[in-house]
Design a protein around this motif. Structure first.
Motif, short mmCIF file in Angstrom:
data_model
loop_
_atom_site.label_atom_id
_atom_site.label_comp_id
_atom_site.label_asym_id
_atom_site.label_seq_id
_atom_site.Cartn_x
_atom_site.Cartn_y
_atom_site.Cartn_z
N THR A 73 36.17 40.14 32.70
CA THR A 73 36.80 39.43 33.81
C THR A 73 37.82 38.46 33.23
O THR A 73 37.49 37.63 32.38
CB THR A 73 35.77 38.65 34.63
OG1 THR A 73 34.86 39.59 35.22
CG2 THR A 73 36.44 37.84 35.73
N SER A 112 38.93 34.54 38.22
CA SER A 112 38.36 34.73 39.54
C SER A 112 38.76 33.58 40.43
O SER A 112 39.22 32.53 39.96
CB SER A 112 36.83 34.84 39.46
OG SER A 112 36.28 33.64 38.97
N GLY A 153 34.64 33.23 44.14
CA GLY A 153 34.08 34.40 43.50
C GLY A 153 34.38 35.70 44.21
O GLY A 153 34.05 36.79 43.71
N TYR A 159 37.33 36.94 44.75
CA TYR A 159 38.53 37.55 44.12
C TYR A 159 38.34 37.58 42.61
O TYR A 159 38.02 36.55 42.00
CB TYR A 159 39.76 36.74 44.49
CG TYR A 159 41.05 37.23 43.85
CD1 TYR A 159 41.81 38.22 44.46
CD2 TYR A 159 41.50 36.70 42.65
CE1 TYR A 159 42.99 38.67 43.89
CE2 TYR A 159 42.68 37.14 42.06
CZ TYR A 159 43.42 38.13 42.69
OH TYR A 159 44.59 38.57 42.12
N THR A 160 38.51 38.76 42.01
CA THR A 160 38.30 38.91 40.57
C THR A 160 39.44 39.72 39.95
O THR A 160 39.87 40.73 40.53
CB THR A 160 36.97 39.64 40.29
OG1 THR A 160 35.91 38.98 40.99
CG2 THR A 160 36.65 39.64 38.80
N ARG A 185 35.55 41.25 49.38
CA ARG A 185 35.79 41.09 47.94
C ARG A 185 37.07 41.82 47.56
O ARG A 185 37.42 42.85 48.15
CB ARG A 185 34.63 41.66 47.11
CG ARG A 185 33.39 40.79 47.11
CD ARG A 185 32.33 41.36 46.18
NE ARG A 185 31.17 40.46 46.08
CZ ARG A 185 30.10 40.71 45.35
NH1 ARG A 185 30.02 41.85 44.66
NH2 ARG A 185 29.10 39.86 45.29
#
Length: 299
Positions: free
Chosen positions: A43, A46, A50, A52-53, A269
């Protein structure tokens, strides 16, 4: 009198608590299948609490090293073709027309139903190809078969109302065969037009339990749809170098869902594959992690 009332109240609350725990315990969670091979790379960042990554995607590693023949045949360790024993090529006759589709798993009494709707130039065969897209469709097939689920990959005539009507009829048929199943629709590329149409329909918009948009498009009408009002989970996977559907437009739409919803936070997400292109999300999406999240958030 007051003591008896308080005792009854405590008993009632305890019973509710036990029922809630039982419901949580009975919630379906997909068992692992080659999770170590399909785990997301590192990752990079973000945001949005959390939701959006940004994932570190690299063509040399995630295509050239993963595939025996780049983009055509993945290395054998990524697949298990034994799942073909529960795969059928079927035709369903509906009022909207005949729907050719491939079914993997339980066509009756399924615990979960997942559909994949292909993009421009695709067919029902794309969604069951064991070796392309890094073996990711093979993983989805195995996840459904091993967890008492059903996976469907249909043909449809267009990305408009006729196509949506046929997919809706397919969903209706299998929902009746598996009345307890949660239903999730994944749409690749232009197939996303059907995802949004299904969300807007009065029948499927009240029946589907989640949407996955993979390298796909946006549609503001979703914000007035039955699916949006039910707060169905929405997952976006997008390559940062997608020249067909620019990542910035999809990111803006993702944030508009959060901003417009009365639910806080809305179950959505966004996974951005940095340097990824149009087909990257189909190759890279973590089916198990995403579907388990959706199962935990489904209405």
């Amino acid at each position: 009198m007051a003591f008896r009332f308080l005792s009854s109240l405590h008993g009632f609350l305890a019973a509710v608590f036990v029922l809630c725990l039982a419901g949580q315990a009975n919630a379906l969670e997909l068992k692992p299948f080659k999770d170590d091979l399909f785990a997301y790379p590192a990752t990079l960042s973000s945001g949005d609490g959390g939701a959006y990554t940004v994932i570190d995607y690299r063509e040399m590693r995630d295509i050239n090293q993963r595939d025996e023949v780049p983009e055509k045949r993945v290395h054998p360790q990524y697949t298990d073709t034994g799942v073909r024993k529960v795969q059928q090529d079927l035709m369903l006759k509906t009022d909207a027309g005949d729907v050719r589709h491939i079914a993997v798993g339980k066509t009756q009494g399924a615990a979960i139903i997942v559909l994949y709707l292909h993009g421009q130039g695709g067919s029902r065969k794309q969604g069951v190809d064991d070796f392309t897209f890094g073996g990711n469709f093979n993983r989805l097939k195995n996840l459904m078969a091993a967890n008492g689920g059903l996976y469907l990959s249909p043909d449809f005539p267009d990305f408009g109302d006729k196509g949506a009507a046929q997919v809706a009829a397919l969903i209706d048929h299998y929902a009746e065969q598996s009345p307890g199943a949660k239903i999730f629709v994944a749409c690749g590329s232009m197939g996303g037009a059907l995802c949004w149409k299904l969300a807007a329909r009065s029948d499927t918009g009240r029946r589907i339990d989640g949407l996955l948009l993979l390298g796909s498009l946006w549609d503001e009408s979703f914000l007035a749809s039955p699916a949006f009002r039910r707060h169905v989970p929405v997952f976006f996977g997008q390559g940062s170098h997608d020249v067909v559907f620019p990542v910035g437009n999809q990111e803006a739409f993702f944030r508009s869902i959060i901003a417009r919803s009365k639910a806080y936070p809305y179950p959505t997400r966004f996974v951005r594959f940095e340097t990824g292109t149009h087909g990257t999300p189909i190759r890279m999406v973590d089916w198990r992690g995403t579907l388990n999240w959706m199962l935990s958030k489904a209405p």
